[in-house]
Design an enzyme around this catalytic site. Sequence first.
Site, PDB file in Angstrom:
ATOM      1  N   ASP A  55     -40.315  11.233  39.645  1.00 38.50           N
ATOM      2  CA  ASP A  55     -39.214  12.186  39.794  1.00 38.50           C
ATOM      3  C   ASP A  55     -38.241  12.006  38.619  1.00 38.50           C
ATOM      4  OD1 ASP A  55     -37.812  14.071  41.971  1.00 38.50           O
ATOM      5  OD2 ASP A  55     -36.259  12.828  41.011  1.00 38.50           O
ATOM      6  N   ASN A 104     -30.239  21.025  33.849  1.00 38.35           N
ATOM      7  CA  ASN A 104     -30.165  22.482  34.007  1.00 38.35           C
ATOM      8  C   ASN A 104     -28.730  22.980  33.948  1.00 38.35           C
ATOM      9  OD1 ASN A 104     -32.914  23.116  34.219  1.00 38.35           O
ATOM     10  ND2 ASN A 104     -32.959  22.643  36.409  1.00 38.35           N
ATOM     11  N   HIS A 159     -31.604  26.428  31.952  1.00 34.40           N
ATOM     12  CA  HIS A 159     -32.946  26.277  32.533  1.00 34.40           C
ATOM     13  C   HIS A 159     -34.039  26.259  31.470  1.00 34.40           C
ATOM     14  CE1 HIS A 159     -31.869  26.440  36.794  1.00 34.40           C
ATOM     15  NE2 HIS A 159     -30.916  27.293  36.428  1.00 34.40           N
ATOM     16  N   ASP A 211     -36.895  23.535  31.405  1.00 32.26           N
ATOM     17  CA  ASP A 211     -38.339  23.775  31.319  1.00 32.26           C
ATOM     18  C   ASP A 211     -38.971  22.921  30.229  1.00 32.26           C
ATOM     19  OD1 ASP A 211     -38.174  25.593  33.362  1.00 32.26           O
ATOM     20  OD2 ASP A 211     -38.290  27.370  32.072  1.00 32.26           O
ATOM     21  N   GLU A 264     -38.937  18.948  39.956  1.00 34.33           N
ATOM     22  CA  GLU A 264     -39.069  17.888  38.961  1.00 34.33           C
ATOM     23  C   GLU A 264     -39.909  16.727  39.475  1.00 34.33           C
ATOM     24  OE1 GLU A 264     -35.061  17.074  41.062  1.00 34.33           O
ATOM     25  OE2 GLU A 264     -36.414  18.738  40.660  1.00 34.33           O
TER      26      GLU A 264
END
Length: 357
Positions: A223, A231, A236, A240, A266
Site C-alpha cells: 500500500d 493526489n 490525479h 497516476d 493504491e
Amino acid sequence: MVRHVPGAGTALVAGRYDVRSLALMYAASGAVPALVVALLVPSLVRPNWLWVLAVVTVSGVAAVAVTVRVGVLDDRQFVVLGSTCMVGMALSASVIADPATTTAIGAMLGVVPAIAASGSTRAITVLTTTAASALAVAVCIDETDGAAQLVAVGAAITVVLVPTVLMASLRSSVAAATLRLEEQADTDPLTSLLNRRGLTAGAVALLDAACTSGVPVTGCLVDIDHFKSVNDQFGHAMGDDVLVGVAQTLRAAAAPDALVARLGGEEFLVLGLAPGMAGVETTILRTLRNSGGVTVSVGVVRCTVAPGVQNTRDTGAALDVVTAAADRALYAAKSYGRNQAAYATTAPVSWSMTDRP
C-alpha cells in the site's frame, strides 16, 4: 486419438454439434438432391454411370448418420468423413454429362477445406486443401487444348484455395481479437498489472503447484503511504504516474512466475511460491526509498496450501484467506510508522486439485 474440443470459434449448436460437424453434415447431405435430379433427368448423367451417384449418396447419408450419432467429431473422424465427401463430390462431377453442372459440383470441393479451416488444426487444413485441389484438377482435366486446360486447372485450384484462405484468415482474426479482449478483461488499464479477475484466474495454477509440491505461498500486500496527499497536492495525473511507477517496481522485484496485481486504488498484491518470493518485500522497500519519491508499507504472509476435500477449489475464498492475513500485517506496518514491512501467519489454505461435482 486426438479429440476436437469446441472452443470460442466452434460453439455448440443446439447443445450437441459444433459448427465444424454441422457444416460437414450439410456438405455430405448434398449428394441426395444430385441423385434425385439424375433420376428425374437421366440425360444429366453419362450412360451407365447412375450407380456411381447412388453409391455417393449412400456414403453421404452414412456420413450424416455418423455425425448425428457422434455429435462433435474428433479430428480423425472429421478427416475420414471429410475425405469421403470430397471423393464423392469428385466422382459425382466426373459422371455428369453437362459441363456446366460438372463445374458447379467440382466447385463444391472447396467446401471441406473451408470447413477444416474454421475449426481444425493447420495440418488437417493443409491436408484437406491439398486433397481437394488434386481432386478438382482431376475433375477439370478433359481433352481440350493445353491453354484451356491450364486455365481450367488454375480456376479449379483457385476455387478451393480462396474460401479456405479467407476462412483461415477470419478464424485467425477472431482468435487474435478474443485474446486481446481476454487480456484487457484481466488487466488493469493504468498499470498493465493483473486486476482482480486476472489474479483469480492466474491463482489457480499457482495454488495447484503449491498443493502438489508442498511449497508455501507468499503474499505481499503493498500500500502506498500517504497516497491521498499526492493526489491532493499534485493532482490525479501525478497520482497516476506514481501508481505506474510503483507497479513497475513491483513487477521488477517479483519473480517472473509471480502474480502481480492491482487490487484497487493504491493497493497491490504480489503472490508467488515462497522460494521465488524471498526478499521481495525488502527489494521493494529499498528501491522506492532510493527513488526519493513515495514509500510503501508491506504486509507479508506465508501459508501452506493443503489438499482439501471435494468442492474446496474456490479460488476467491483461497485468495481471501491470504489477503486477509496480509492485510493484518499491512495494518501493523502502518501502525509502526509506515515505510516498512510486517509479517503474519495464517492457517493452511484448503485446496482441491480437481473440481469434482
